[in-house]
Design a protein around this motif. Sequence first.
Motif, PDB file in Angstrom:
ATOM      1  N   PHE A  18      40.564  35.752  55.031  1.00  0.00           N
ATOM      2  CA  PHE A  18      40.952  35.296  53.771  1.00  0.00           C
ATOM      3  C   PHE A  18      39.664  34.435  52.955  1.00  0.00           C
ATOM      4  O   PHE A  18      39.446  34.785  51.779  1.00  0.00           O
ATOM      5  CB  PHE A  18      42.010  34.296  53.327  1.00  0.00           C
ATOM      6  N   THR A  19      38.759  33.814  53.701  1.00  0.00           N
ATOM      7  CA  THR A  19      37.738  33.419  53.004  1.00  0.00           C
ATOM      8  C   THR A  19      36.593  34.380  52.514  1.00  0.00           C
ATOM      9  O   THR A  19      35.768  33.846  51.975  1.00  0.00           O
ATOM     10  CB  THR A  19      37.202  32.184  53.936  1.00  0.00           C
ATOM     11  N   ASP A  20      36.954  35.622  52.956  1.00  0.00           N
ATOM     12  CA  ASP A  20      35.992  36.725  52.532  1.00  0.00           C
ATOM     13  C   ASP A  20      36.186  37.278  51.374  1.00  0.00           C
ATOM     14  O   ASP A  20      35.363  38.154  50.948  1.00  0.00           O
ATOM     15  CB  ASP A  20      35.422  37.392  53.715  1.00  0.00           C
ATOM     16  N   HIS A  21      37.105  36.854  50.722  1.00  0.00           N
ATOM     17  CA  HIS A  21      37.847  37.844  49.786  1.00  0.00           C
ATOM     18  C   HIS A  21      36.562  38.033  48.584  1.00  0.00           C
ATOM     19  O   HIS A  21      36.271  39.032  48.076  1.00  0.00           O
ATOM     20  CB  HIS A  21      38.947  36.955  49.078  1.00  0.00           C
ATOM     21  N   LYS A  25      34.816  41.825  47.918  1.00  0.00           N
ATOM     22  CA  LYS A  25      35.163  42.003  46.437  1.00  0.00           C
ATOM     23  C   LYS A  25      33.957  42.838  45.989  1.00  0.00           C
ATOM     24  O   LYS A  25      33.654  43.858  45.301  1.00  0.00           O
ATOM     25  CB  LYS A  25      35.992  41.387  45.498  1.00  0.00           C
ATOM     26  N   ALA A  52      45.050  39.016  56.008  1.00  0.00           N
ATOM     27  CA  ALA A  52      44.469  38.872  54.576  1.00  0.00           C
ATOM     28  C   ALA A  52      43.331  39.916  54.681  1.00  0.00           C
ATOM     29  O   ALA A  52      43.151  40.773  53.691  1.00  0.00           O
ATOM     30  CB  ALA A  52      43.796  37.476  54.181  1.00  0.00           C
ATOM     31  N   MET A  56      43.166  43.226  52.133  1.00  0.00           N
ATOM     32  CA  MET A  56      41.872  43.751  51.443  1.00  0.00           C
ATOM     33  C   MET A  56      41.423  44.857  51.517  1.00  0.00           C
ATOM     34  O   MET A  56      41.177  45.664  50.568  1.00  0.00           O
ATOM     35  CB  MET A  56      40.778  42.361  51.406  1.00  0.00           C
TER      36      MET A  56
END
Length: 97
Positions: A18-21, A25, A52, A56
């Motif tokens: 999740f921290t790589d969203h 993107k 997550a 993505m």
Amino acid sequence: MEYRFGDDGAQISGEFTFTDHASFKAMIDRLLSDRSSSVTLDLGQLQFIDSAGLGMLLLARDAFGKADRKLVLRAPCGQVKRMFGLTKFDTLFSVEN
């Protein structure tokens, strides 16, 4: 997660969570700006993916589909390959070994 661009897409390494969203993107936006008909994400160096990260990838698949382009996932291995099998991601994406 770390990534680098190549001739036909990008290679992702490390852990995809999740921290790589934001960085994922940004990477996808750059890949979408290139007009090739097919883009490959090389996952051979990716060691871990969580739910997550899987989500993505689905969002990226949808973005490429809307642009009438193909997203190919290459060489998932280890935990990533097992997650793909458990979640049937190998049926949702074009996956190259």
